[in-house]
Design a protein around this motif. Structure first.
Motif, mmCIF file in Angstrom:
data_model
loop_
_atom_site.group_PDB
_atom_site.id
_atom_site.type_symbol
_atom_site.label_atom_id
_atom_site.label_comp_id
_atom_site.label_asym_id
_atom_site.label_seq_id
_atom_site.Cartn_x
_atom_site.Cartn_y
_atom_site.Cartn_z
ATOM 1 N N UNK A 110 -2.782 5.907 7.956
ATOM 2 C CA UNK A 110 -2.883 7.349 8.211
ATOM 3 C C UNK A 110 -1.474 7.901 8.398
ATOM 4 N N UNK A 111 -1.171 9.006 7.709
ATOM 5 C CA UNK A 111 0.182 9.546 7.876
ATOM 6 C C UNK A 111 0.301 10.276 9.217
ATOM 7 N N UNK A 112 1.547 10.329 9.741
ATOM 8 C CA UNK A 112 1.746 10.914 11.081
ATOM 9 C C UNK A 112 1.258 12.355 11.185
ATOM 10 N N UNK A 113 1.355 13.114 10.086
ATOM 11 C CA UNK A 113 0.937 14.511 10.144
ATOM 12 C C UNK A 113 -0.563 14.625 10.408
ATOM 13 N N UNK A 114 -1.373 13.834 9.710
ATOM 14 C CA UNK A 114 -2.808 13.936 9.945
ATOM 15 C C UNK A 114 -3.182 13.364 11.320
ATOM 16 N N UNK A 115 -2.418 12.383 11.799
ATOM 17 C CA UNK A 115 -2.640 11.847 13.134
ATOM 18 C C UNK A 115 -2.415 12.957 14.170
ATOM 19 N N UNK A 117 -5.206 14.698 16.673
ATOM 20 C CA UNK A 117 -4.960 14.728 18.117
ATOM 21 C C UNK A 117 -5.077 16.165 18.647
ATOM 22 N N UNK A 118 -4.488 17.121 17.944
ATOM 23 C CA UNK A 118 -4.552 18.520 18.374
ATOM 24 C C UNK A 118 -5.988 19.045 18.322
ATOM 25 N N UNK A 119 -6.730 18.689 17.289
ATOM 26 C CA UNK A 119 -8.143 19.121 17.198
ATOM 27 C C UNK A 119 -8.936 18.563 18.373
ATOM 28 N N UNK A 120 -8.665 17.316 18.715
ATOM 29 C CA UNK A 120 -9.347 16.684 19.840
ATOM 30 C C UNK A 120 -9.001 17.391 21.159
ATOM 31 N N UNK A 161 -6.952 28.521 10.646
ATOM 32 C CA UNK A 161 -6.530 27.634 9.559
ATOM 33 C C UNK A 161 -5.296 26.797 9.920
ATOM 34 N N UNK A 162 -4.685 27.065 11.082
ATOM 35 C CA UNK A 162 -3.425 26.385 11.435
ATOM 36 C C UNK A 162 -3.522 25.741 12.815
ATOM 37 N N UNK A 163 -3.797 24.439 12.841
ATOM 38 C CA UNK A 163 -3.942 23.694 14.096
ATOM 39 C C UNK A 163 -2.610 23.566 14.832
ATOM 40 N N UNK A 164 -1.501 23.868 14.167
ATOM 41 C CA UNK A 164 -0.171 23.680 14.755
ATOM 42 C C UNK A 164 0.346 24.905 15.520
ATOM 43 N N UNK A 165 -0.415 26.001 15.550
ATOM 44 C CA UNK A 165 0.037 27.187 16.284
ATOM 45 C C UNK A 165 -1.084 27.671 17.201
ATOM 46 N N UNK A 193 3.908 26.148 19.507
ATOM 47 C CA UNK A 193 4.031 25.738 18.117
ATOM 48 C C UNK A 193 4.383 24.254 18.077
ATOM 49 N N UNK A 194 3.555 23.505 17.388
ATOM 50 C CA UNK A 194 3.719 22.056 17.314
ATOM 51 C C UNK A 194 4.443 21.672 16.033
ATOM 52 N N UNK A 195 5.382 20.709 16.133
ATOM 53 C CA UNK A 195 6.036 20.220 14.921
ATOM 54 C C UNK A 195 5.069 19.314 14.160
ATOM 55 N N UNK A 196 5.294 19.136 12.890
ATOM 56 C CA UNK A 196 4.445 18.250 12.083
ATOM 57 C C UNK A 196 4.497 16.819 12.625
ATOM 58 N N UNK A 197 5.582 16.463 13.335
ATOM 59 C CA UNK A 197 5.745 15.107 13.879
ATOM 60 C C UNK A 197 5.056 14.919 15.235
#
Length: 170
Positions: free
Chosen positions: A1-6, A10-13, A34-38, A61-65
């Motif tokens: 699993x790539x780190x971005x989807x991980x 985690x954020x969805x959880x 549509x944006x889990x990172x913000x 705002x979450x980084x992709x990492x």
């Protein structure tokens, strides 16, 4: 699993958990579904503090990492506080990049660690509102007022609380 989807899983959880089991002092949701990172977060001014009664909106705002790197947290509402930059960006240790502090002010254990969650970050922010750290201020003017002109500081905070209340009920 790539780190971005991980990170996004985690954020969805975390979002699901905060929706099912809200935590006193703040509420969280997405700025855009549509944006889990913000995320948009509403911080309730902690009881028995100068910020009591306030409804302070911020964006996280979450980084992709994520979770290897910390999110950025910025108040959208006006907040007068020693640990909040004038542009609203929050400056607390757990939001600093992981590892050793090149100035030697913070221990690595006080900085970002992947075990931190939105909940632990927001509990730290609520604690920061209750007990400012004027030793390493992000807003030098606010820290100076906090120390030397508490009445002036209090009036500015009360103005921020009033504005936040008006904005929350518009």
């Amino acid at each position: 699993m790539n780190p971005q989807s991980q990170g996004s899983l985690l954020l969805k959880s975390q979002l699901r958990s905060l929706t099912k089991n809200p935590v006193d002092g703040f509420s969280a949701g997405l700025v855009d579904d549509e944006d889990i990172y913000k995320w948009e977060i509403m911080v309730m001014g902690p009881p028995d503090t100068l910020y009591e009664g306030g409804f302070f909106k911020c964006h996280m705002t979450f980084p992709k990492e994520y979770p290897l790197r910390p999110p950025k947290l910025k108040f959208v509402s006006d907040v007068w506080h020693p640990n909040v930059h004038e542009d609203g960006e929050v400056c607390i240790s757990i939001l600093h990049e992981p590892g050793e502090d090149k100035w030697g002010y913070e221990k690595a254990s006080e900085r970002w660690l992947p075990i931190h969650t939105v909940e632990t970050i927001m509990i730290s922010v609520i604690s920061m509102l209750s007990d400012p750290n004027d030793e390493s201020p992000a807003n030098i003017d606010a820290a100076k007022e906090w120390r030397t002109q508490p009445d002036v500081f209090k009036k500015k905070v009360q103005r921020c609380v009033r504005r936040s209340q008006e904005a929350a009920f518009d």
